[in-house]
Write an enzyme that holds these catalytic residues in place. Sequence first.
Site, PDB file in Angstrom:
ATOM      1  N   CYS A  67     -14.123 -14.626  19.331  1.00  0.00           N
ATOM      2  CA  CYS A  67     -15.849 -15.358  19.673  1.00  0.00           C
ATOM      3  C   CYS A  67     -15.989 -16.274  20.083  1.00  0.00           C
ATOM      4  CB  CYS A  67     -16.824 -14.702  18.940  1.00  0.00           C
ATOM      5  SG  CYS A  67     -16.445 -14.728  17.764  1.00  0.00           S
ATOM      6  N   HIS A  70     -20.709 -14.893  14.445  1.00  0.00           N
ATOM      7  CA  HIS A  70     -20.307 -14.520  15.620  1.00  0.00           C
ATOM      8  C   HIS A  70     -20.903 -16.080  16.521  1.00  0.00           C
ATOM      9  CE1 HIS A  70     -19.869 -13.139  19.611  1.00  0.00           C
ATOM     10  NE2 HIS A  70     -21.353 -13.039  20.182  1.00  0.00           N
ATOM     11  N   ASP A  97     -23.769 -16.016  26.444  1.00  0.00           N
ATOM     12  CA  ASP A  97     -22.209 -15.633  25.567  1.00  0.00           C
ATOM     13  C   ASP A  97     -21.189 -15.082  26.076  1.00  0.00           C
ATOM     14  OD1 ASP A  97     -20.298 -14.428  23.702  1.00  0.00           O
ATOM     15  OD2 ASP A  97     -22.166 -13.492  22.712  1.00  0.00           O
ATOM     16  N   ASP A 134     -32.547  -4.831  12.137  1.00  0.00           N
ATOM     17  CA  ASP A 134     -32.940  -4.249  10.904  1.00  0.00           C
ATOM     18  C   ASP A 134     -31.647  -3.264  10.529  1.00  0.00           C
ATOM     19  OD1 ASP A 134     -35.465  -4.985   9.825  1.00  0.00           O
ATOM     20  OD2 ASP A 134     -35.886  -2.867  10.213  1.00  0.00           O
TER      21      ASP A 134
END
EC number: 2.3.2.13
Length: 684
Positions: free
Chosen positions: A275, A333, A356, A398
């Site tokens: 990444c 990331h 991205d 979550d």
Amino acid sequence: MEGLKLMNASLEEAQNHVWHKTEGLNSTSLVVRRGEPFKITLSFSGPYMLSKDHLMLRTELDCLYCDIPITSSKATSQSQWSAYFQQGMLDPSAPHKASLYVYSPPTAIVGVYQLHLLFMSRNGSHSCRVGQFTLLCNPWCTDDAVYLPKENQREEYVRNDFGLLYQGTAKNIIFRPWGFDQYESGILEICMMLLQVSNEHKKNQKSDYANRADPVYISRVISAMINSNDDCGVLQGNWSENYSNGVNPSEWTGSGSILKQWAKSGYRPVKYGQCWVFAAVMCTVMRVLGIPTRVVTNYNSAHDTNGNLVIEEYYTEKGEKLPRNRESIWNFHVWVECWMKRRDLKAGFDGWQVVDPTPQEKSGEVYRCGPAPVKAIQERQLDMAYDAPFVYAEVNADVYVYIVRQTQVLGYTIETDRVGSLICTKSMGSNRPQDITSSYKNTKALQPSVRSTSPMPGPPLANNHGSAEGLSVELSLIRVPVVGENISFSVTVTNRGNIMKTVREYVNAQAKCYDHSPSDTFWEADSIIQLAPHRSKVLQHQISYSQYSALGNEQLVNLAAVIMDVATQERVLASEEFNFASPVIHIQVADEDAIIARRHQVAMVTFTNPFSVAVRGMLTVAGSGLLEDKVLINVALLQPRETMNNVVRFTPKMVGVKMLHASLRLDISHTVIRGFRTITVQPA
């Protein structure tokens, strides 16, 4: 008119490059920014009189062209190409020579243009080539979609050719120096070629050129082209930990060598990227194209494949984390933010956009992501193009944590604040990380999310790792673990009930990479203790260096403790994922306050072996604008506590703040030691 000929044309590169803030991008041809005029000096075969002679300029972009009448005064329209001789620019002492100004609108197509001069007469016309120029976006122009209002922002996010990428964990940030290398020879041409070899250009050149005026479109093209999943893109991703036939992503130190290797190979993907490599290379390309860009790290980044904003994690009753789910949380990331107006959206969503290039999920049937407005993520406007729901989940999902025995759920807890715990980028003008979490997460405005799945059945555990009447557990590192030293941590167990409890403790340590679940357990322990009512006990643990030395300093550790009430079988879990603090390479520069462009300078690179064993390795020193090529030095065997000193000579090419950075790859367990120093180069 028939006898008038163009004898010479000068594109006045040096002067135009200063005007257009493109110094250093190319030393052999003209590079300018749209929305501002550039100057050309023309020399004719005889006296030129604008009232009698008719000239036009033609800009060509492959099959597209635009004819521009040449006038005697500056055009009033800012939306069209124009060319003009300013009043008084004709030199009476040199009537054969004239200075021509060419203006491109702030919505002009980004590309490499050919420029021709057309001589018009009653008997026909003829043309001659004036030269070539590359046209870029212009963040200095108020009418350009990429306009940035502050000069220090433009210097940091467009012109700065070095940076720091942040890795590790939110509690122990690791600084990785990186050379964006946009001023290296050939990089501009390679970045322009990325647009030419894209699938969009291959499918329809005219449509591609028409759209290439828009930074939103450009960012989507480049996001797809940085990875090679759908096209002849720059980098092939590899997260397998097997990097044979390629380069370990951790070994790259700058974008220049990657882009040059891609171009030299005939556009075959470079092996390998992860990444931060994808993001850093994209940052280089976008800055070259004139689009303000910064690299951003999201700590505890969720990869939500089904869009339900829930990531599930599973632990055994002994605290071993299980690789059960395609969905995951990456310890960090890295993506980029690009600054642009969003004329395709309703008002209020201009500014930083998430883009991205790491291939995770498809967008429009292609592996790319964005541009998604950061403002839309903060305000949960998930209908905004492009890919806002995926980015939102990366920072807001979550986490449901389950303790399981085979298929039986023994207990679970819900963590609402782990994902997106810290989002940061390099601060302007400094090497400190800037916390930008609040630009993504408006905690006051967030409402409980609507989930498409419910938690698995089982006894719920409170979010503080314990139940109100039973047990609670806290796991704490005594200090940030330092590679080469023992890992020291404590487990605090509390009996919240009114009766004595017999408790069993299981602790477990697993190695992991930042982007996936842990591997097998490398250390574990268990014990039985007695806990009086409303009492706590602190259990101390140590993991020796010999027990984790095979991990290397760039791997992380997943540490977990499961506490079980022997009588009731109630279980509570606490976990911590951490990285190691690493020793550093020190760089000292002689006469640091008197570094002058184009004068020879000397740096001393120093490293002291902190390990209990002797080490050897390869030292790499790099610095865009300071060193022509990387310096490679074989480091002979270093005994414990022994120091190496290496002299590195460099000659700065450009004025400004530059970075000299070094990495030492040791022969023990893929350990890499890094260091950097920023240097201010003064004009000669």
